[in-house]
Design an enzyme around this catalytic site. Sequence first.
Site: not given
Length: 365
Positions: A144, A193, A225, A249, A253
């Site tokens: 980001y 990852k 994942d 992020d 959620d």
Amino acid sequence: MGVRKTIAVIRGDGIGPEIVGEALRVLDTVANCYEHTFVYDDVDMGGVAIDKWGDPLPQEMLEKCLRSDSVLLGAVGGRKWDGVPGDKRPEKGLLRLRAGMGVYSNNRPAKIWKQLADASPLKREIVEKGIDFMIVRELTGGIYFGTHRTEETDGQLCATDVLRYTEREIERIGRIGFETARKRRGRLCSVEKSNVLDSSRLWKKVLHGLAAEYPDVELTDMLVDNCAMQIVKDPSQFDVIVTENMFGDILSDEASMITGSIGMIPSSSLGDGTRGLYEPIHGSAPDIAGLDVANPIGTILSAGMLLRYSFGLDAEADEVERAVERVLDEGYRTADILGDGVGCQKIGCREMGTRIAQAVRDAKG
Ligand code: NAD
């Protein structure tokens, strides 16, 4: 011996003033019962600051926060300010506050209160195993904040976003992960990852380098994942998850969704030192503002996190959580968590705050 602390209080917009008012009622009760002194310093931020000062976070308001021992926030924003220019929007105040406070870690618990188990979209047998974990998300680095570029190459547009982390950025968020696990059940799951990304391989290396300093914390690794699957398959396995910005992020959620009740979830944002920013994860809910129906529990639990993580008042924080538990046990619910309402009594925002404060007082005798 009681402590004396200053708390910068940002009531904000929409339901903000109502829910923050109830959190302060609970903090006042804690102060009375444990002989602490909490001094509140009101800070204008968001729409209310735009109306008053033409700026969502005037410099002097930011300075009040930086002078305080910690910051409690309701929520900001609303349709009224949707038309104002980008750099003057209420959310800009929040971004400037986070940057000004130097907070680089966002911490969100995902907990299912047994009284609200039916609100979860997960099957009952999964919920009954117990869901109570924390996601520690890196907040100021990663993709980001890397360079973003779109250019034309060989006749077609090509977009690039850079995912970059330094050892130091990983180490400081890693430490928050370990420290948080230490205050909970002592298990930290590092999510990355590393089968594909260099930034994740560095992440894993730094986390394992830190592990020797925290022998009381058990460190495990999980690919992002797989983690996304495990959060819905068997969330009871997690205590603390630490991860980079974009993974956090998305996972946070997902985690708040499985609890099924947005009004119940608190959060903290921390940097170096003990000053933090504490707020519920929901927004300013303009659709129910001023109606005395908002659920103040996310904000009350944020105040509880403030006691624990900024002031080191663990017993008091435990007491706030137990008080919420007791009021739910007695069947009191705000509209958003009423469900089918069987055996429950619907109450407003103010009464919920008053009952939780009373439960804190009762516990102290
Ligand atoms: P929201 O979280 O405010 O509301 C979503 C839904 O959840 C609404 O139906 C609302 O009534 C309900 N809800 C939220 N909190 C509740 C509570 N405590 N008790 C009962 N019901 C509750 O999200 P939104 O409607 O997308 O956004 C409204 C405004 O809030 C926007 O201006 C947005 O920019 C802002 N916002 C602010 C923050 C923040 O201050 N950190 C975060 C998200 C959104």
